[in-house]
Design an enzyme around this catalytic site. Sequence first.
Site, mmCIF file in Angstrom:
data_model
loop_
_atom_site.group_PDB
_atom_site.id
_atom_site.type_symbol
_atom_site.label_atom_id
_atom_site.label_comp_id
_atom_site.label_asym_id
_atom_site.label_seq_id
_atom_site.Cartn_x
_atom_site.Cartn_y
_atom_site.Cartn_z
ATOM 1 N N HIS A 72 0.845 -1.195 0.000
ATOM 2 C CA HIS A 72 0.000 0.000 0.000
ATOM 3 C C HIS A 72 0.882 1.247 0.000
ATOM 4 C CE1 HIS A 72 -0.299 0.937 4.624
ATOM 5 N NE2 HIS A 72 0.909 0.613 4.281
ATOM 6 N N CYS A 115 5.451 7.020 3.806
ATOM 7 C CA CYS A 115 4.293 6.245 3.342
ATOM 8 C C CYS A 115 3.743 6.791 2.030
ATOM 9 C CB CYS A 115 3.197 6.239 4.400
ATOM 10 S SG CYS A 115 3.702 5.373 5.908
ATOM 11 N N HIS A 118 4.965 0.149 -0.366
ATOM 12 C CA HIS A 118 5.727 -0.705 0.551
ATOM 13 C C HIS A 118 4.698 -1.676 1.118
ATOM 14 C CE1 HIS A 118 3.980 2.253 3.253
ATOM 15 N NE2 HIS A 118 4.100 1.363 4.214
ATOM 16 N N HIS A 129 3.294 -4.904 4.130
ATOM 17 C CA HIS A 129 3.216 -5.431 5.496
ATOM 18 C C HIS A 129 2.674 -6.866 5.487
ATOM 19 C CE1 HIS A 129 3.889 -1.429 7.151
ATOM 20 N NE2 HIS A 129 2.972 -0.955 6.327
ATOM 21 N N ASP A 139 -4.753 -10.516 -0.027
ATOM 22 C CA ASP A 139 -3.457 -11.187 0.133
ATOM 23 C C ASP A 139 -2.670 -11.204 -1.182
ATOM 24 O OD1 ASP A 139 -1.457 -12.595 1.487
ATOM 25 O OD2 ASP A 139 -2.241 -14.525 0.815
ATOM 26 N N HIS A 140 -1.402 -10.849 -1.092
ATOM 27 C CA HIS A 140 -0.526 -10.765 -2.265
ATOM 28 C C HIS A 140 -1.064 -9.781 -3.307
ATOM 29 C CE1 HIS A 140 1.551 -14.056 -0.389
ATOM 30 N NE2 HIS A 140 2.466 -14.071 -1.311
ATOM 31 N N GLU A 190 -1.082 -3.874 11.537
ATOM 32 C CA GLU A 190 -0.188 -3.562 10.420
ATOM 33 C C GLU A 190 1.213 -4.081 10.715
ATOM 34 O OE1 GLU A 190 -0.127 0.498 8.317
ATOM 35 O OE2 GLU A 190 1.779 0.442 9.379
#
Lengths: 141, 141, 141, 141, 141, 141
Positions: E14, E33, E39, E41, E79-80, E129
């Site tokens: 994100h 950010c 980047h 998490h 996810d991914h 996060e």
Amino acid sequence: MIFLTRRATFSASHYYWNEAWTAAKNEQVFGRCANKNGHGHNYTLEVTVSGEPDSETGFVLDLKWLKDVMEREVLSAYDHRHLNLETTEFAQGKMIPTTENIAIAAWNRLEPLVTAGGGAQLSRVRVYETAEIFAEYRGEA
Amino acid sequence: MIFLTRRATFSASHYYWNEAWTAAKNEQVFGRCANKNGHGHNYTLEVTVSGEPDSETGFVLDLKWLKDVMEREVLSAYDHRHLNLETTEFAQGKMIPTTENIAIAAWNRLEPLVTAGGGAQLSRVRVYETAEIFAEYRGEA
Amino acid sequence: MIFLTRRATFSASHYYWNEAWTAAKNEQVFGRCANKNGHGHNYTLEVTVSGEPDSETGFVLDLKWLKDVMEREVLSAYDHRHLNLETTEFAQGKMIPTTENIAIAAWNRLEPLVTAGGGAQLSRVRVYETAEIFAEYRGEA
Amino acid sequence: MIFLTRRATFSASHYYWNEAWTAAKNEQVFGRCANKNGHGHNYTLEVTVSGEPDSETGFVLDLKWLKDVMEREVLSAYDHRHLNLETTEFAQGKMIPTTENIAIAAWNRLEPLVTAGGGAQLSRVRVYETAEIFAEYRGEA
Amino acid sequence: MIFLTRRATFSASHYYWNEAWTAAKNEQVFGRCANKNGHGHNYTLEVTVSGEPDSETGFVLDLKWLKDVMEREVLSAYDHRHLNLETTEFAQGKMIPTTENIAIAAWNRLEPLVTAGGGAQLSRVRVYETAEIFAEYRGEA
Amino acid sequence: MIFLTRRATFSASHYYWNEAWTAAKNEQVFGRCANKNGHGHNYTLEVTVSGEPDSETGFVLDLKWLKDVMEREVLSAYDHRHLNLETTEFAQGKMIPTTENIAIAAWNRLEPLVTAGGGAQLSRVRVYETAEIFAEYRGEA
């Protein structure tokens, strides 16, 4: 050389009992672990392989392949099972399912597969019984 | 008002089985948890009490006292035990030892002691079956 | 050969101070750790022994025995103590209680006992000062 | 000899893609990791140095110095970055940012500094991609 | 009433960017950010439902059912993935994928399913996060 | 409404001692915690604020701002300190630095800042003394 590790968990029951001993000796040596109703743990299985990262993939080993092997060879046999009653290594008192012996048994289940098909060496198998106790086997006498 | 929490762990076996059902229905509903050989977990018991810190000690409750109560009332009964076979709440199919029911049972074991002797209210009992699953009871309908 | 590990925790105070240095140099080198009022940590002591699992017990070492030895030899001396003021190794500025030196000191306390009575070799002592920092000693120069 | 370890974390994006392959082959080999929009992780970097504790400080290495080196040499380059787009090692498809390769890259960034300035040997770099997967490099072929 | 919780993890990319602002203001407010390469998490999604344990099963809710719902409704979408580029809630700058907003979005994905089919109330959605930062939504204004 | 939480850690020494009591009574009530040399912990401070996510930023509160406030108001006073000797709340026996009282003290340090400057409400302060013990204060009598 890189050491690459993958973890998985399984939940199993066990107890400690040496069939060659009296009940009194079993209770003296194994204490609460000698309760033949069994008790259980959330085990963590930690498998380490070693090798060179492949120049095309950057992988020592395909971790999806390793996950499948760990599930098929170890977790499908141990997870949601009673180790003393339902596993080839520990049934009928053949071997006591201590953390030490579970690490050896998991190594023996995984080693031929990793060597034959994975393109890497099995380097280490570690089994955590709890957060405070773990055993590690490296395939060495 | 302060909420004060103490954790402890216990290792136990269990399985899920409704005696009023057929084996087929038990297996359909409970899946691998219906294996009557049992499987096990490292449970975490997390007990929260609430009250004012005492002006002389700074304690809501003496945590050594709470540790002793948790060990005497819950851990001595559940740790290294098979919940379905050896506990008053879950033996003989009276209640299925789900995480939800273990939280209620632990509350019922602890609440009279904390209220009578601790000088604080039992506020919450949380039981972790694994790192991914936990149930919490606050004594409320 | 199996490597078997047990963890325990202790809470202690310490500070870093070299008696041969000026206060200014101590503060320059050790920063906030030079505060002679002391500060503290929840240390984790992780002890690894190695050997063959005994054919009768499946144990490299009896983990209850190891727990008792760790408590008697290390925790009873360090837990709820000020390392600089109350321990034979670190009192009177003999040695600075860094994580490195605590690992060596714990090895020296445990090694004779494990070798003499445990039937296994002491292989490794690891001390975590926090989740981010740990030191490991293997008895090697 | 003592092995002293420090951990730090960084959050980064990456994807797996071999520029010499077709899109179909990349998707077949790398699965969801081939998504070129990227996905990310909270990586843990664990750096181990070895040496003798200094007799004056009790330090194998000043951990504040090591923290600064880790931040300047690795975290400032990787944290809050897209590894495939913004790093010298992984940009333009030079190397695929697998956990294995990140461990090697971090070693190469840290080793000259630790050797030259730290008074200790870099012994091991471990990178955790998740709690379940990690790679370790010891500078050995 | 029991509160029953299940955790799962997903890895996503994100960045933070308000399309109505200048680049300079985005960088001033969001700092690192605001890097539009993204980047990522390892997020933990923690879902809590509440209700009475069923008298036949001992379940507030079938946790296998809840796991499937969490995977189908949230993990398969996040996810991914790159949250800013590939998700209905966050694509095209509609909403900034902060931990707060991800918790609300996950609630909105899960709440109709849990209410309709699960026999329990959705009580709480928590999103971590990192180990240091998490947001929680209870469906309340 | 969203509950947003940030964690930080600090390492401090403390002991328990009521100046109005005899040494014997202090030792009887507080046990090993009455050792006036002090012992210490790695404390975790967990601060929860609540409010609506801002429509422009998606933030309940700027977490960088909260981190700075936590460091300036709490960590700079407690980290690497002896709580009984060096803090305004606990020095000279004014208040015993139990986990309960540290949670209240941290609330009192943070609440005016969060209310005045953060655009959110302070909702909860939790302090972990160890992984097994924590206290929580919500600003309520």
